[in-house]
Design a protein around this motif. Structure first.
Motif: not given
Length: 190
Positions: A85, A88-89, A91
């Motif tokens: 996660r 994903g925040r 990159p």
């Protein structure tokens, strides 16, 4: 070995630091292996985080060695999900490198077959979907039961059985493709 680990869990719960070391030495390689196979950026660091969370709570864990092992893999899975996660925040931006561009390589099928030929079963595991790979790795590397695996990944036991069945069927097919290819692509009947 399991009897020694049962004793170590009891001793660690009572505050024996050498028992904590025994538990760490028994579990940490498996946790590192799980995190590595699942794509953690820093499996060793993440493993340390797992044990920082697990070891202080060892007195609260029920089920002896099996309970501790299942709890440890639950924490490892949770930390891995947190890492995914977080990635994903934020990159990662990299310079373009033509050599790393997958579009300049052979087809996905050719790449998969090449991995099978050049690698081992671990490379074949990468070809499985994430949920199937998680189940296989937890069941084999983590030596977790179906119930424990279900608890770790937050799925039902029925779902774990189905994922395991699909994963094993896929692995059989992939590995038989490798065997057939190594034999010259011809199947023989005897």
């Amino acid at each position: 070995m399991t009897d020694e680990l049962e004793v170590a869990v009891s001793a660690a719960a009572a505050g024996d630091t050498s028992a904590l070391r025994t538990i760490y030495e028994a579990l940490s390689p498996r946790v590192i292996g799980y995190l590595t196979l699942r794509g953690a950026q820093d499996p060793e660091g993440l493993t340390n985080d797992v044990f920082v969370r697990v070891l202080p709570r060892i007195g609260e864990i029920t089920g002896g060695w099996q309970g501790l092992r299942a709890f440890t893999f639950s924490v490892a899975h949770g930390r891995l999900v947190d890492e995914f996660r977080s990635r994903g925040r934020r990159p990662v931006h990299q310079e373009y490198d033509a050599e790393d561009d997958p579009r300049s390589h052979a087809s996905a099928e050719d790449q998969a077959l090449e991995r099978i030929r050049s690698g081992g079963v671990l490379d074949v595991l990468e070809l499985l979907p994430d949920d199937q790979r998680s189940v296989v790795v937890l069941r084999v590397l983590g030596e977790l039961t179906i119930r424990e695996t279900a608890a770790v990944i937050g799925r039902s036991e029925v779902a774990v059985k189905k994922l395991q069945g699909k994963a094993l069927a896929s692995l059989r097919m992939l590995l038989s493709t490798e065997t057939g290819h190594l034999a010259g692509g011809h199947e023989t009947t005897e």
